[in-house]
Design an enzyme around this catalytic site. Structure first.
Site, PDB file in Angstrom:
ATOM      1  CB  CYS A   1      -0.906   0.009   1.230  1.00 28.56           C
ATOM      2  SG  CYS A   1      -2.225  -1.210   1.106  1.00 28.56           S
TER       3      CYS A   1
ATOM      4  CB  CYS B   1      -4.513  -0.556  -0.616  1.00 30.37           C
ATOM      5  SG  CYS B   1      -2.928  -1.390  -0.809  1.00 30.37           S
TER       6      CYS B   1
END
Ligand SMILES: *[C@@H]1O[C@H](CO)[C@@H](O)[C@H](O)[C@H]1NC(C)=O
Ligand SMILES: *[C@@H]1O[C@H](CO)[C@@H](O)[C@H](O)[C@H]1NC(C)=O
Ligand SMILES: *[C@@H]1O[C@H](CO)[C@@H](O)[C@H](O)[C@H]1NC(C)=O
Length: 310
Positions: A118, A199
């Site tokens: 992420c 993300c």
């Protein structure tokens, strides 16, 4: 992200035009003839197509890049490069050149699942050159080209042919010529997977020197934006970057980027938008230090350094 194959074409066209403007010395007479011939090639669609068949040696390039990736770039990964190639060939070869859908690549994508950490996802549209320097300097960014599929197929062209078994090395259609272009379908699916995985904080690099910096026709606007998941993404951090010398057409408060912000808002994303990010300006100045906007930048850096040394 409409680049890749079409990027090569634009470069070719630019070269053709540059040659014309060369000074007319007697020696360049031959060159002008060659240029005219080249322009005719560009203007005549049948001949133009012939210039861009499947990239020669595509199998060696694709399989070699795959081994390079799993051996040197990302040695923790386990993939069967030969199998990925077989799935790719299965999807493309022996098909008519305009008839490869994203579904045809499904088995190939199954053979190369990949997750990414992420907070590192970098998306871009019409900022390809700058994006490359940015990703090289801010090392933690991940672009589509850093994924296995992006790494393997970057800058390649391919299409199949029905009659002979295999690829058509003499000509491939333009992207715009068909609905299911084999190159476009692969990038579309790869872009969608990339966006769906995104993300944490993600960064989007847009070009403020063009009209429609955010375009619903670009890969970002047509595929990636819809693939982003507001429950996985914390912030969409948009950076609008213009050429140092302008034109200054769009910004966080002007033009199509305002539409993008509205779309993000309505889908429940949190976002930030920055004009003139300093790192991006410095990167452009490194390539073009004589620009007037770079002089002030250099001066303020010098000033800052002298403060440190005092
Ligand atoms: C396109 O592909 C589908 C299935 O892959 C096939 O049924 C169809 O006949 C093909 N069409 C053309 C024009 O090749
Ligand atoms: C913006 O797009 C133009 C036209 O495609 C291109 O020449 C220029 O390099 C781009 N600017 C940036 C900062 O990427
Ligand atoms: C994510 O972006 C927001 C807004 O720019 C920032 O406040 C936050 O520190 C960022 N988080 C990470 C982990 O980078």
């Amino acid at each position: 992200m409409y680049t890749h194959a079409s990027f090569l074409r634009r470069n070719e066209a630019d070269q053709g035009l540059t040659i014309i403007s060369a000074p007319k010395t007697s020696a360049s007479f031959v060159m002008i003839n060659v240029t005219l011939w080249f322009i005719m090639l560009l203007l005549c669609p049948g001949q133009l197509k012939a210039q861009f068949g499947t990239t020669p040696n595509i199998k060696h390039i694709v399989v070699g890049r795959c081994y390079n990736y799993i051996t040197l770039v990302n040695p923790s990964l386990r993939y069967d490069c030969e199998d990925i190639w077989r799935q790719f060939e299965e999807a493309v070869a022996r098909q008519s050149s305009c008839n490869v859908t994203v579904e045809d690549y499904r088995q190939m994508f199954y053979a190369m699942p990949q997750t990414w950490p992420c907070d590192r996802f970098l998306f871009w549209s019409k900022t390809r050159t700058l994006m490359h320097s940015y990703a090289a300097v801010v090392r933690h960014f991940w672009t589509l080209e850093d994924t296995l599929v992006g790494y393997m197929f970057n800058d390649l062209i391919w299409c199949g042919q029905e009659e002979d078994s295999g690829f058509d090395f003499s000509s491939c259609p333009e992207w715009s010529a068909c609905r299911n272009h084999p190159v476009y379908s692969l990038w579309r699916q790869a872009s969608q997977n990339f966006a769906e995985m995104a993300c944490g904080n993600i960064t989007v690099l847009l070009n403020g020197s063009i009209v429609n910096a955010f375009s619903r026709k670009s890969m970002f606007g047509s595929v990636e934006l819809d693939g982003l998941n507001p429950r996985r993404v914390d912030y969409v951090n948009i950076k609008v970057v213009t050429n140092l010398e302008g034109p200054f057409i769009e910004s966080c408060s002007e033009g199509s980027i305002v539409d993008l912000l509205q779309i993000l808002q309505s889908r429940g994303f949190r976002w930030t938008c920055t004009d003139n990010d300093q790192t991006l300006m410095i990167l452009q100045c490194i390539q073009n230090p004589k620009q007037s906007s770079c002089q002030t930048c250099a001066n303020s850096l010098l000033h800052r350094r002298s403060l440190v040394f005092n």
